[in-house]
Design a protein around this motif. Sequence first.
Motif: not given
Length: 310
Positions: A21-28, A30-35, A124-132, A168-170
């Motif tokens: 699950w961690g691998l799947f979340i990191n992949l998803t 990571g791609i979302a934040k890069i895009i 971008p802020f919302i994406v970072a917040l979701i990632s956090l 992500s918090l920073a």
Amino acid sequence: MPDSNRHQQQQQQQGQKVTLWGLFINLTIGIAKIIIGWTCGTKALLADGVHSLLDLISDFAVLLAFKFSFEPEDENHHYGHHKFTSLVQLFIGMLLIVFASGLVLSAFTDVNIQTDQQALGALPFIVALISLAVKEALFWWTRAVAKKQKSDLLMANAWHHRSDSVSSLAVAVTLLFIWLAGPDWLMLDDILTAVLASYLIFEAGKIVWKSCSDLMDTAPRQEIIDDLREHILTNDHAIAYHQFRVRKVGDFYDVDFHLQVTADLTIQQGHDVSGAVKQALLDAHPEVLNVFVHIEPATADHLVERGIHS
């Protein structure tokens, strides 16, 4: 199935589940934040996305540890492969130290990771917040499984998830203040990054120290040793014991000791007592992998010679 084998199988299954699950979340994520970071022109979010993808290295390492550490003994590894877990813990700890050190360094340099205020907005802020939120939840989930299974390997990976939530918090704080108040608030990101990254270095140092201790066969904490000892003299023919030793093998323990039994027992009876004591210890402690017992007669001279009293 013996309790120790059932415990190993359960630990392997639950560990693989939370890591996948961690691998799947990191992949998803990571791609979302890069895009989003590329589209909106925020280098902070872009760098955070790259960090999430780098977390895949840790996840793959943990999956490899669960695969290889549970392999049975073979011609070249007479004691099994469980110490592979400690090697992966060492790798994760070093990876955390390198990344967190990079965060501290970035906080004390003049490199500005975000220069385009016009491109910023709520997204971008919302994406970072979701990632956090997601990575923090993944940290607590992995930590809970690690504590339940008494797995130092999963605990190390949990702290690696925490490193991503710290990042992500920073980023979220930086994006929020730049968006609302302008680039003059960038110094808050540096301060927050330095403090949280220093905390991560401290936790990573504990992971590295513990993994090195396990690889050096350092004895576990005294309360663990005392808890294991409680089950040795439960048999009527088990009089005393000495040379009691415990070592960590991955997320499990190997125990060996000399057991002094009633002197007039036959070899078979002594063997039966040894087996009963061993089984009692294994039943009470599924985290014990192997128990090696050396039988000795509990004669008065022998007990005095060994400095042992019943």
